[in-house]
Design an enzyme around this catalytic site. Structure first.
Site, PDB file in Angstrom:
ATOM      1  N   GLY A  22     118.919  68.690  43.639  1.00 16.88           N
ATOM      2  CA  GLY A  22     118.180  67.623  44.304  1.00 16.88           C
ATOM      3  C   GLY A  22     117.779  68.005  45.712  1.00 16.88           C
ATOM      4  O   GLY A  22     117.766  67.170  46.617  1.00 16.88           O
ATOM      5  N   ASN A  24     114.921  68.767  47.044  1.00 14.53           N
ATOM      6  CA  ASN A  24     113.541  68.569  47.489  1.00 14.53           C
ATOM      7  C   ASN A  24     113.344  67.348  48.380  1.00 14.53           C
ATOM      8  O   ASN A  24     112.258  67.138  48.917  1.00 14.53           O
ATOM      9  CB  ASN A  24     112.607  68.444  46.273  1.00 14.53           C
ATOM     10  CG  ASN A  24     112.934  67.243  45.409  1.00 14.53           C
ATOM     11  OD1 ASN A  24     113.942  67.257  44.705  1.00 14.53           O
ATOM     12  ND2 ASN A  24     112.115  66.216  45.454  1.00 14.53           N
ATOM     13  N   GLY A  26     115.551  64.038  50.944  1.00 15.98           N
ATOM     14  CA  GLY A  26     116.744  63.380  51.447  1.00 15.98           C
ATOM     15  C   GLY A  26     117.843  64.328  51.877  1.00 15.98           C
ATOM     16  O   GLY A  26     117.618  65.345  52.531  1.00 15.98           O
ATOM     17  N   GLY A  28     119.628  66.387  50.169  1.00 16.46           N
ATOM     18  CA  GLY A  28     119.496  67.719  49.605  1.00 16.46           C
ATOM     19  C   GLY A  28     118.535  68.583  50.392  1.00 16.46           C
ATOM     20  O   GLY A  28     118.784  69.772  50.622  1.00 16.46           O
ATOM     21  N   SER A 150     130.522  58.764  47.530  1.00 17.07           N
ATOM     22  CA  SER A 150     129.921  57.642  48.245  1.00 17.07           C
ATOM     23  C   SER A 150     131.015  56.677  48.677  1.00 17.07           C
ATOM     24  O   SER A 150     132.027  56.507  47.978  1.00 17.07           O
ATOM     25  CB  SER A 150     128.914  56.917  47.343  1.00 17.07           C
ATOM     26  OG  SER A 150     128.521  55.669  47.894  1.00 17.07           O
ATOM     27  N   TYR A 174     125.874  52.286  39.847  1.00 20.93           N
ATOM     28  CA  TYR A 174     125.785  53.361  40.845  1.00 20.93           C
ATOM     29  C   TYR A 174     127.159  53.683  41.416  1.00 20.93           C
ATOM     30  O   TYR A 174     127.569  54.861  41.475  1.00 20.93           O
ATOM     31  CB  TYR A 174     124.840  52.972  41.976  1.00 20.93           C
ATOM     32  CG  TYR A 174     124.806  53.996  43.089  1.00 20.93           C
ATOM     33  CD1 TYR A 174     124.089  55.178  42.936  1.00 20.93           C
ATOM     34  CD2 TYR A 174     125.517  53.804  44.271  1.00 20.93           C
ATOM     35  CE1 TYR A 174     124.073  56.142  43.934  1.00 20.93           C
ATOM     36  CE2 TYR A 174     125.510  54.759  45.278  1.00 20.93           C
ATOM     37  CZ  TYR A 174     124.789  55.930  45.103  1.00 20.93           C
ATOM     38  OH  TYR A 174     124.794  56.876  46.085  1.00 20.93           O
TER      39      TYR A 174
END
Length: 306
Positions: A22, A24, A26, A28, A150, A174
């Site tokens: 990931g 690409n 935020g 990451g 998280s 989530y």
């Protein structure tokens, strides 16, 4: 371990290869940018080639000469994960994997290509299959495996044999997916420790990281909030660039040990410099974690080889 960490003063990472899922956007993206700035070769594993190319271009505009490659990986598709495992196994020794990619669902329940609830399927099961498939290579190379958790894990529990209940709630799905990520990461650390493996499993979390406080990069998507909302959130939130610090520290700092939980030092772990922080006790409950691994093996068809 000191709490201070300056990503502009990372140890030299020339000769190191780090995979970031990931990468690409935020967290990451900024993980890739910061590692590239320290000289690492970065493999950006992401689903969308067009967005990945834009992100790589943005990194090279900030870090001239950055050594960064793209690997197609859709964690919501186990066939894509299997292909990525084969390609990464052929790459040679990997210094670290930052298992960052994740999705936040929607009001309606959605599923992956394999029929899993989207958030659990992507955030946990996709990464589980990737890590389990590559574990022999990770052990041979002494790879640092960074799982991205998280603070939402505090408010939920998981039932391993009912990971994806039909009665769907977006926020709980989530949080449950992130608790699963953390439980797997902590249990993997214990199993690696018992076999005296040189590979390490570390959990990190970004705190309350928002795009609205993130510096712009060309071609990388950012969302802004209304000015009054930004004013309200500023004391308790920071940008994706700062939110990436715990991930980067967990990936490259030898003072962060196997089994650690790395996150912001500040109030309620919402923002601040990265250090070792406390996870809730239920995230480290080994009986639940062992059952979770059994179920994850059954669902993905990938055995964790330890």
């Amino acid at each position: 371990m000191t709490s201070h960490w300056d990503p502009k003063k990372l140890p030299g990472l020339h000769g190191h290869t780090v995979v970031v899922t990931g990468g690409n956007a935020g967290l990451g993206y900024f993980t890739c940018e910061q590692l590239s700035a320290a000289g690492a070769r970065v493999i950006m594993a992401a689903r969308n080639p067009e967005r990945a190319r834009a992100a790589i271009s943005a990194i090279r505009s900030v870090v001239p000469g950055a050594r960064i490659d793209y690997l197609e990986l859709d964690l919501a598709n186990l066939e894509s994960v299997r292909t990525a495992v084969d390609r990464l196994a052929a790459e040679g020794p990997l210094s670290a994997l930052v298992a960052n990619a994740g999705v936040i669902g929607s009001a309606e329940r959605r599923t992956t290509a394999d029929g899993f609830e989207l958030q659990v399927g992507t955030n946990h099961l996709g990464h589980f299959a990737l890590i389990a498939g590559l574990l022999p290579e990770f052990e041979a190379a002494g790879t640092r495996i960074v799982h991205v958790g998280s603070i939402s894990h505090r408010w939920t529990r998981i039932r391993p044999h009912d990971l994806m209940p039909e009665r769907y709630n977006n926020s709980n799905a989530y949080a449950s997916s992130k608790l699963a990520v953390m439980s797997f990461g902590f249990e993997l650390a214990e199993r690696l420790r018992l076999r005296q493996s040189t590979a390490q499993s570390i959990v990190a979390h970004p705190g309350f990281a928002l795009k609205t406080f993130t510096p712009p990069r060309p071609g990388v998507r950012l969302n802004r909030h209304a000015p009054f909302r930004e004013l309200i959130m500023r004391p308790v939130a920071h940008g994706k660039d700062t939110g990436a610090w715990p991930l980067v520290r967990a990936a490259v700092d030898d003072s962060v040990p196997n089994g650690a939980y790395c996150g912001p030092h500040g109030w309620f772990q919402l923002k601040g410099v990265p250090t070792i922080v406390q996870a809730k006790r239920h995230a480290r409950e080994r009986n639940t974690a062992s059952k979770l691994i059994d179920v994850s093996e059954e669902l993905t068809g990938v055995r964790l080889p330890l």
